[in-house]
Scaffold this motif. Sequence first.
Motif, PDB file in Angstrom:
ATOM      1  N   ASN A 144     -43.380  -3.339  -3.301  1.00  0.00           N
ATOM      2  CA  ASN A 144     -43.849  -1.996  -3.650  1.00  0.00           C
ATOM      3  C   ASN A 144     -43.700  -1.736  -5.142  1.00  0.00           C
ATOM      4  O   ASN A 144     -44.596  -1.184  -5.785  1.00  0.00           O
ATOM      5  CB  ASN A 144     -43.115  -0.925  -2.845  1.00  0.00           C
ATOM      6  CG  ASN A 144     -43.548  -0.900  -1.400  1.00  0.00           C
ATOM      7  OD1 ASN A 144     -44.656  -1.312  -1.060  1.00  0.00           O
ATOM      8  ND2 ASN A 144     -42.675  -0.423  -0.535  1.00  0.00           N
ATOM      9  N   ASN A 145     -42.569  -2.149  -5.710  1.00  0.00           N
ATOM     10  CA  ASN A 145     -42.332  -1.989  -7.139  1.00  0.00           C
ATOM     11  C   ASN A 145     -43.355  -2.788  -7.944  1.00  0.00           C
ATOM     12  O   ASN A 145     -43.898  -2.296  -8.939  1.00  0.00           O
ATOM     13  CB  ASN A 145     -40.902  -2.424  -7.478  1.00  0.00           C
ATOM     14  CG  ASN A 145     -40.580  -2.252  -8.933  1.00  0.00           C
ATOM     15  OD1 ASN A 145     -40.836  -3.150  -9.737  1.00  0.00           O
ATOM     16  ND2 ASN A 145     -40.012  -1.112  -9.282  1.00  0.00           N
TER      17      ASN A 145
ATOM     18  N   ARG B 211     -46.387  -3.677  -6.983  1.00  0.00           N
ATOM     19  CA  ARG B 211     -47.686  -2.995  -6.858  1.00  0.00           C
ATOM     20  C   ARG B 211     -47.779  -1.829  -7.831  1.00  0.00           C
ATOM     21  O   ARG B 211     -48.810  -1.627  -8.473  1.00  0.00           O
ATOM     22  CB  ARG B 211     -47.894  -2.488  -5.427  1.00  0.00           C
ATOM     23  CG  ARG B 211     -48.486  -3.484  -4.496  1.00  0.00           C
ATOM     24  CD  ARG B 211     -48.853  -2.824  -3.146  1.00  0.00           C
ATOM     25  NE  ARG B 211     -48.695  -3.789  -2.092  1.00  0.00           N
ATOM     26  CZ  ARG B 211     -47.591  -4.031  -1.403  1.00  0.00           C
ATOM     27  NH1 ARG B 211     -46.505  -3.332  -1.608  1.00  0.00           N
ATOM     28  NH2 ARG B 211     -47.562  -4.953  -0.474  1.00  0.00           N
ATOM     29  N   GLU B 212     -46.700  -1.042  -7.930  1.00  0.00           N
ATOM     30  CA  GLU B 212     -46.675   0.090  -8.856  1.00  0.00           C
ATOM     31  C   GLU B 212     -46.856  -0.359 -10.295  1.00  0.00           C
ATOM     32  O   GLU B 212     -47.380   0.385 -11.117  1.00  0.00           O
ATOM     33  CB  GLU B 212     -45.357   0.869  -8.714  1.00  0.00           C
ATOM     34  CG  GLU B 212     -45.241   1.618  -7.405  1.00  0.00           C
ATOM     35  CD  GLU B 212     -43.850   2.184  -7.178  1.00  0.00           C
ATOM     36  OE1 GLU B 212     -42.956   2.046  -8.049  1.00  0.00           O
ATOM     37  OE2 GLU B 212     -43.642   2.773  -6.089  1.00  0.00           O
ATOM     38  N   ARG B 213     -46.443  -1.578 -10.611  1.00  0.00           N
ATOM     39  CA  ARG B 213     -46.604  -2.147 -11.948  1.00  0.00           C
ATOM     40  C   ARG B 213     -47.979  -2.781 -12.143  1.00  0.00           C
ATOM     41  O   ARG B 213     -48.261  -3.327 -13.199  1.00  0.00           O
ATOM     42  CB  ARG B 213     -45.530  -3.211 -12.201  1.00  0.00           C
ATOM     43  CG  ARG B 213     -44.124  -2.677 -12.222  1.00  0.00           C
ATOM     44  CD  ARG B 213     -43.134  -3.844 -12.302  1.00  0.00           C
ATOM     45  NE  ARG B 213     -41.770  -3.414 -12.203  1.00  0.00           N
ATOM     46  CZ  ARG B 213     -40.863  -3.609 -13.168  1.00  0.00           C
ATOM     47  NH1 ARG B 213     -41.197  -4.205 -14.279  1.00  0.00           N
ATOM     48  NH2 ARG B 213     -39.633  -3.191 -13.000  1.00  0.00           N
TER      49      ARG B 213
END
Length: 158
Positions: free
Chosen positions: A106-107, A109-111
């Motif tokens: 998830n982290n 993807r956020e990046r």
Amino acid sequence: MTGSFTIRAWAPADTEELGEVFRRSVREVASKDYRQAQIEAWVQAPGEITAWAERMKNRTTFVAEQNGSLIGFIQYEPPDHIDMTYVHPERQRMGVASALLAALENNARERGVKLLNVEASVTSRPFFERHGYIVLTPQIVQAQGQDFLNYRMSKRLP
């Protein structure tokens, strides 16, 4: 089973306890797939506590905590590399590694990361395969004078 533990970001005070999670996981879990000399070399790889703390600080590290004890961790080394994934031997098969990996993905993807890579041990390869990672190639890496078989793997993030 994520209700029995929480995932959070690493804090400097976690460093020493995570070192113990790492050493126990290697000695008690990975030992079924590697020789004793390899295991002893592996547990020495991070070096002293200051080097271990620096490694944690320079990567995005998520930890799993249960009742005030650290039970696992995963590291993300930008731009696209999963560096370490370890779970306490007494907390295996409880969803800890899966929850840690989900937090990392998830982290990423956020990046804006579209592809994640990992060099998975013989022990962790099945875990990563279950989570959609594919083997690109087996490889031999060296640590502390020992040769280790591991697998370059990757996964496209949706």
